[in-house]
Design a protein around this motif. Sequence first.
Motif, mmCIF file in Angstrom:
data_model
loop_
_atom_site.group_PDB
_atom_site.id
_atom_site.type_symbol
_atom_site.label_atom_id
_atom_site.label_comp_id
_atom_site.label_asym_id
_atom_site.label_seq_id
_atom_site.Cartn_x
_atom_site.Cartn_y
_atom_site.Cartn_z
ATOM 1 N N SER A 199 0.796 -1.013 -0.212
ATOM 2 C CA SER A 199 -0.004 0.052 -0.180
ATOM 3 C C SER A 199 0.793 1.168 0.112
ATOM 4 O O SER A 199 0.624 2.187 -0.757
ATOM 5 C CB SER A 199 -0.771 0.065 1.137
ATOM 6 N N SER A 202 2.024 1.703 -3.504
ATOM 7 C CA SER A 202 1.240 2.429 -4.392
ATOM 8 C C SER A 202 1.080 3.798 -4.119
ATOM 9 O O SER A 202 0.828 4.671 -5.105
ATOM 10 C CB SER A 202 -0.083 1.605 -3.901
ATOM 11 N N ASN A 203 0.901 4.086 -2.706
ATOM 12 C CA ASN A 203 0.895 5.665 -2.414
ATOM 13 C C ASN A 203 2.073 6.379 -3.060
ATOM 14 O O ASN A 203 1.808 7.509 -3.427
ATOM 15 C CB ASN A 203 0.571 5.700 -1.002
#
Length: 277
Positions: A199, A202-203
């Motif tokens: 995550s 991805s950010n």
Amino acid sequence: MMQHILIPTDFSQHAWNATSYALQFFKSVNTTFHFFHIEKPNDLSENPLHLDSLVTSKTASEGSLKMKEWRQKVTAYDTSTNHYFKEESVESSFVEAIKTYIIKHSIDLLVMGSKGSSCFTGRAIGSKTARVITRVKCPVLIIPEKAVFKKPTRIGLLTDFNLVYKNKVIKTLLAVADIYKSSISVLRVAQAENALEDSQNSNRELLKNQLKEVSHSFHVIENPNLETAVQSFVDSMQIEMIAMIAKNLNLFQRLLFKPQDPNKNYPMHIPFLVLHE
């Protein structure tokens, strides 16, 4: 664009430091500056809030007179033909008055002066200031007591990549960076040699794409002490403004409100931009 900028004033030196810095920073921008003086009603027990240093006038008439003198001081100092000014004085609690004014006048940015010589020890930004930052959902530019205006060629953005930066946050950051074509240096402070989670990766990629129109770079410092890492980054990269999203409570708590070493002196000589969604 920063078309409406709100500057609360108690007519103190701290308020003037914030005002003079803002007038210089936004010199080339068509902006209306709103100077807002808040007097605490006699029946309120809440202490006034202006980064721990708001001093209210004894009477409304005194406040009006001081505001008139303040306006004269501002116009004598400001040489920009791009600026317009509005003034208002009210009797209210500080936070609620600010929130109401921001909505009524579509304020884009709140500028406030800070007291003290340290950004990261909690002495300059205490519990009252924390309430302003967390309860007033508007970008806040904090001007340190010892800040001297300098065109910011580099803005440091602190993140742990645990949050997605929404469009409003990025729009504000890019608007500030665009004034002086500042580059953005993104910093992650890692407490250990741990790889980013999926995550976070991805950010990070999303943020990279959001910053594609501006010069930017990504950096990581492995240091268990956040304050030390940030100060080292500021010094080595010649950072002239620090930015952070208010929603990132983890970083805020560690850096501003509950530092690991409250006795260590970190010079607060550059502005701090608090971004809100």
